[in-house]
Write an enzyme that holds these catalytic residues in place. Structure first.
Site, PDB file in Angstrom:
ATOM      1  N   CYS A   2      78.074  28.430  63.756  1.00 27.36           N
ATOM      2  CA  CYS A   2      77.335  27.755  65.022  1.00 27.36           C
ATOM      3  C   CYS A   2      76.706  26.632  64.074  1.00 27.36           C
ATOM      4  CB  CYS A   2      76.339  28.950  65.438  1.00 27.36           C
ATOM      5  SG  CYS A   2      77.039  30.286  65.842  1.00 27.36           S
ATOM      6  N   ARG A  27      80.595  22.198  65.204  1.00 28.57           N
ATOM      7  CA  ARG A  27      80.647  23.682  64.804  1.00 28.57           C
ATOM      8  C   ARG A  27      80.748  24.531  65.861  1.00 28.57           C
ATOM      9  NH1 ARG A  27      78.694  23.564  59.691  1.00 28.57           N
ATOM     10  NH2 ARG A  27      78.318  25.823  60.059  1.00 28.57           N
ATOM     11  N   TRP A  75      79.033  29.169  68.604  1.00 29.35           N
ATOM     12  CA  TRP A  75      80.653  29.650  68.783  1.00 29.35           C
ATOM     13  C   TRP A  75      80.440  31.061  68.744  1.00 29.35           C
ATOM     14  CZ3 TRP A  75      84.557  31.659  65.590  1.00 29.35           C
ATOM     15  CH2 TRP A  75      85.864  31.461  66.137  1.00 29.35           C
ATOM     16  N   ASN A  99      73.116  31.114  62.162  1.00 30.63           N
ATOM     17  CA  ASN A  99      74.731  30.934  62.064  1.00 30.63           C
ATOM     18  C   ASN A  99      75.062  31.943  61.066  1.00 30.63           C
ATOM     19  OD1 ASN A  99      77.108  29.774  61.438  1.00 30.63           O
ATOM     20  ND2 ASN A  99      76.227  28.371  59.999  1.00 30.63           N
ATOM     21  N   GLY A 100      76.067  32.688  61.303  1.00 28.96           N
ATOM     22  CA  GLY A 100      76.772  33.649  60.493  1.00 28.96           C
ATOM     23  C   GLY A 100      77.008  34.836  61.001  1.00 28.96           C
ATOM     24  N   GLU A 484     102.052  19.936  58.946  1.00 23.01           N
ATOM     25  CA  GLU A 484     100.952  19.494  59.421  1.00 23.01           C
ATOM     26  C   GLU A 484     101.026  18.426  60.849  1.00 23.01           C
ATOM     27  OE1 GLU A 484      97.844  19.722  58.654  1.00 23.01           O
ATOM     28  OE2 GLU A 484      96.870  18.039  59.202  1.00 23.01           O
ATOM     29  N   LYS A 488      98.914  19.848  64.283  1.00 26.26           N
ATOM     30  CA  LYS A 488      98.103  18.508  64.775  1.00 26.26           C
ATOM     31  C   LYS A 488      98.461  18.647  66.204  1.00 26.26           C
ATOM     32  CE  LYS A 488      95.555  18.067  62.407  1.00 26.26           C
ATOM     33  NZ  LYS A 488      95.483  18.607  61.268  1.00 26.26           N
ATOM     34  N   GLU A 491      97.272  21.948  67.996  1.00 25.24           N
ATOM     35  CA  GLU A 491      95.782  22.359  67.903  1.00 25.24           C
ATOM     36  C   GLU A 491      95.140  21.345  69.267  1.00 25.24           C
ATOM     37  OE1 GLU A 491      93.860  22.366  64.425  1.00 25.24           O
ATOM     38  OE2 GLU A 491      94.625  20.523  63.599  1.00 25.24           O
ATOM     39  N   HIS A 507     119.129  28.328  59.737  1.00 22.77           N
ATOM     40  CA  HIS A 507     119.073  29.691  59.566  1.00 22.77           C
ATOM     41  C   HIS A 507     118.130  30.323  60.850  1.00 22.77           C
ATOM     42  CE1 HIS A 507     120.483  29.494  55.570  1.00 22.77           C
ATOM     43  NE2 HIS A 507     119.884  28.397  55.375  1.00 22.77           N
ATOM     44  N   LYS A 606      85.090  23.417  63.720  1.00 23.06           N
ATOM     45  CA  LYS A 606      85.407  22.906  62.561  1.00 23.06           C
ATOM     46  C   LYS A 606      85.471  23.719  61.299  1.00 23.06           C
ATOM     47  CE  LYS A 606      86.139  19.095  60.458  1.00 23.06           C
ATOM     48  NZ  LYS A 606      87.747  18.617  60.706  1.00 23.06           N
TER      49      LYS A 606
HETATM   50  C1  F6R Z   1      93.365  21.887  61.365  1.00 25.17           C
HETATM   51  C2  F6R Z   1      92.200  22.273  60.473  1.00 25.17           C
HETATM   52  C3  F6R Z   1      91.891  23.392  60.142  1.00 25.17           C
HETATM   53  C4  F6R Z   1      91.340  23.764  58.543  1.00 25.17           C
HETATM   54  C5  F6R Z   1      91.376  24.844  58.301  1.00 25.17           C
HETATM   55  C6  F6R Z   1      90.323  25.060  56.790  1.00 25.17           C
HETATM   56  O1  F6R Z   1      93.137  20.382  61.597  1.00 25.17           O
HETATM   57  O2  F6R Z   1      91.280  21.320  60.545  1.00 25.17           O
HETATM   58  O3  F6R Z   1      93.155  24.158  59.922  1.00 25.17           O
HETATM   59  O4  F6R Z   1      92.101  22.785  57.922  1.00 25.17           O
HETATM   60  O5  F6R Z   1      90.290  25.611  59.083  1.00 25.17           O
HETATM   61  O6  F6R Z   1      89.265  24.204  56.794  1.00 25.17           O
HETATM   62  P1  F6R Z   1      88.652  23.821  55.431  1.00 25.17           P
HETATM   63  O7  F6R Z   1      89.587  22.691  54.865  1.00 25.17           O
HETATM   64  O8  F6R Z   1      87.300  23.183  55.756  1.00 25.17           O
HETATM   65  O9  F6R Z   1      88.582  24.823  54.420  1.00 25.17           O
END
Ligand code: F6R
Length: 611
Positions: A2, A27, A75, A99-100, A484, A488, A491, A507, A606
């Site tokens: 959060c 967040r 969150w 937060n936690g 990647e 992208k 998500e 395969h 995030k």
């Molecule tokens: C995808 C994304 C997530 C983060 C993952 C790790 O776009 O952002 O997959 O890469 O949650 O986060 P960090 O890099 O902050 O450890």
């Protein structure tokens, strides 16, 4: 997972808290709330489910007056998103944002209920409010009450606490969740992350785990939870508030995609030794002797950062000739993995707070490995636990989908490989010079690719926006980029996508292909080119719509694909920095055409500080 924020000073606090929460919404964003010391010695609270605008409407209807307050954007972890579960949580005269996750919430809840407390919500946070309130009832001041309550908590927390009896202060504490204090002139702030505070101050005090602080308008007193005074110099943060805004782009994600040349420049600054064709490696934290003695590199990360580590493994093995292993952090932790002295663990994380990566790196450190963090957020948890830290300087990344942090992570992994390669005598000075010069040219080349492909990629996204499945294929350094690109798209546009090593297609995944499936095939002119072109033809023969990402002037790729995205010819080690750009743009435009919430996609946050 959060965001929390607090203000104490002479100004009306509600607008400042709301502004901070807006910058922290990445967040978490399922509910939000404020608690303020209102005139007349009361604490008043407003909470609303959903995005921050709902709280703003609630405040327009019933404004909050007062100059000391705390705020929260949530969150959900304990208890579904609802107004009663939204923070701040109040017990008697005490209000708390958190937060936690409090791990021992079940026995605490039982104990409090047996003692006669009425607990309104399903959250673990409300229990903290009751614990503090009970200490206040016994005559303790707020600081002592929070200290006593913290002694009862197990788990992760960053909290900010108000008491109606002490309207001039906020007490904050931290353990395993981020919290930063902003130092103003006659006013003090706290927040989960730096961007929330940038419009107000650049002077930040980073709290460590097991610390608490008392914030008043003119002072901050930092102590350990045990009560010992802590002296710490504030750090000056150079990010401008504008850097944390959208700067005219429709979404943070698009802004961050286009910021990559600048992020790359900042990340390379001061680290390339162009005179000697080398990398300045002091941040890597290894002596020349250590560098020679490394037995193996273990790369730990999650999500997009994990994809960067796959490229990192290829860089390390090719350039530094050191065995490299990649592990998804959540799969590494808690396992009897063989790791220890002689291993260099590289923990890669944008936020520096991802719990799985943090715990995995700690486990490796406990077994004797050296830990090098590659992180973007200064002073975050992973850099703090690591033996050394090699920051990416991408600036704040607000869009939930990581873009500029991915490319700067690649840069740091490549610089690390060059530095190790030189120390270990694994590459020639000439090869190292080529790579360093190639890196130095990247910001300009990336800018050209972004500008040159934007319109074409937007057109392709418009054409294939309704595709239900998309396949991404690549070999060698294009494989992590295929992963990647697929992540992208998944998500932010909620389209099913698979990234595969092109050679694996036959395969299994080839069965997925039909005329409704676009296959984005990465075929830059590298050592894998011929085989990759064959894979592309295999996909085409099964009627896939083939979009090739190829090197400029590749007539063969043009002939065998339906659509072609061109990137300039560069050293093959540098191709991932370029091929990822149109893939990021493709995902962005598909999502934008679909009208999804690009910066805050559903179910995601995030910073992932849960397991
Ligand atoms: C995808 C994304 C997530 C983060 C993952 C790790 O776009 O952002 O997959 O890469 O949650 O986060 P960090 O890099 O902050 O450890």
């Amino acid at each position: 997972m959060c965001g929390i924020v607090g203000y104490v000073g002479p100004q009306a606090c509600a607008p400042i808290l709301l502004d901070g929460l807006r910058r922290l919404e990445y967040r978490g964003y399922d509910s939000a709330g404020l608690a303020v010391h209102a005139p007349g010695g009361r604490i008043e609270v407003r909470r609303a489910v959903g995005k921050l605008r709902n709280l703003e409407s609630a405040l327009r209807e019933k404004p909050l007056e007062g100059a000391v307050g705390i705020g929260h954007t949530r969150w959900a972890t304990h208890g579904r998103p609802s107004e009663v579960n939204a923070h701040p949580h109040v017990a008697g005269d005490v209000a708390v944002v958190h937060n936690g996750i409090i791990e021992n919430h079940m026995p605490l809840r039982r104990e409090l209920e047996e003692a006669g407390c009425t607990i309104a919500s399903d959250t673990d946070t409300e229990l903290v409010a009751h614990l503090v309130e009970r200490e206040v009832q016994q005559g303790k001041d707020l600081e002592a009450a929070v200290r006593a309550a913290l002694g009862r908590l197990e788990g992760a927390y960053a909290i900010a606490v108000l008491s109606a009896k002490e309207p001039e202060r906020i007490v904050v504490a931290k353990s395993a969740s981020p919290l930063v204090i902003g130092l103003g002139e006659g006013e003090m702030f706290c927040a989960s992350d730096i961007p929330a505070l940038l419009p107000y101050t650049r002077d930040m005090l980073f709290m460590e785990d097991g610390e608490m602080a008392v914030l008043e308008a003119g002072s901050v007193r930092l102590t350990t939870v045990a009560g010992a005074d802590v002296e710490r110099e504030p750090k000056r943060i150079d990010w401008s508030p504008v850097m944390a805004e959208k700067a005219g782009y429709k979404h943070f994600m698009l802004k961050e995609i286009f910021e990559q040349p600048r992020a790359m420049e900042d990340t390379l600054r001061g680290r390339l030794d162009r005179e000697h064709g080398d990398v300045h490696g002091h941040e890597i934290g290894l002596s020349e002797e250590d560098a020679k003695g490394i037995r193996r590199v273990l790369l730990l990360a999650c999500g997009t950062s994990h994809h960067a580590t796959i490229a990192g493994k290829y860089f390390l093995e090719e350039i530094a000739k050191v065995p490299a292993v990649i592990e998804i952090a959540s799969e590494f932790r808690g396992r009897e993995a063989v790791v220890g002295e002689g291993d260099l663990v590289v923990a890669v994380s944008q936020s520096g707070e991802t719990l799985d990566t943090l715990v995995a790196a700690k486990e490796a450190k406990e077994r004797g490995a050296k830990v090098l963090a590659i992180a973007n957020v200064i002073g975050s948890a992973i850099p703090r636990m690591a033996d050394a830290v090699f920051y990416t300087h991408a600036g704040p990344e607000i869009g939930v989908a990581s873009t500029k942090c991915f490319s700067t992570q690649l840069a740091n992994l490549l610089m690390l490989s060059v530095w190790l390669g030189r120390r270990r005598g694994a590459i020639t000075a000439e090869r190292s010079r080529e790579l360093v010069e190639g890196l130095a040219r990247l910001p300009t080349t990336m800018k050209d690719v972004l500008q040159g492909t934007r319109q074409l990629v937007a057109n392709l996204a418009r054409r294939y926006v309704d595709a239900r499945d998309v396949l991404y294929l690549g070999r060698g350094l294009s494989f992590p980029i295929a992963l990647e690109g697929a992540l992208k798209l998944k998500e932010i546009s909620y389209v099913h996508a698979e990234g595969y090593p092109a050679g694996e297609m036959k395969h299994g995944p080839i069965a997925l292909i039909d005329s409704s499936v676009p296959a984005i095939v990465l075929v830059p002119r590298d050592r894998h080119w011929e085989r990759s072109i064959s894979n592309l033809q295999e996909a085409k023969a099964r009627e896939a719509i083939v979009i090739a990402v190829a090197t400029e002037g590749d007539e063969e790729a043009r002939q065998v694909s339906h659509d072609l995205i061109e990137i300039p010819a560069v050293d093959e080690v540098l191709t991932p920095f370029l091929t990822v750009l149109p893939l990021q743009l493709y995902a962005y435009y598909v999502a934008d055409f679909k009208g999804t919430d690009v910066d805050q996609p559903r179910n995601l946050a995030k910073t992932v500080t849960v397991e």
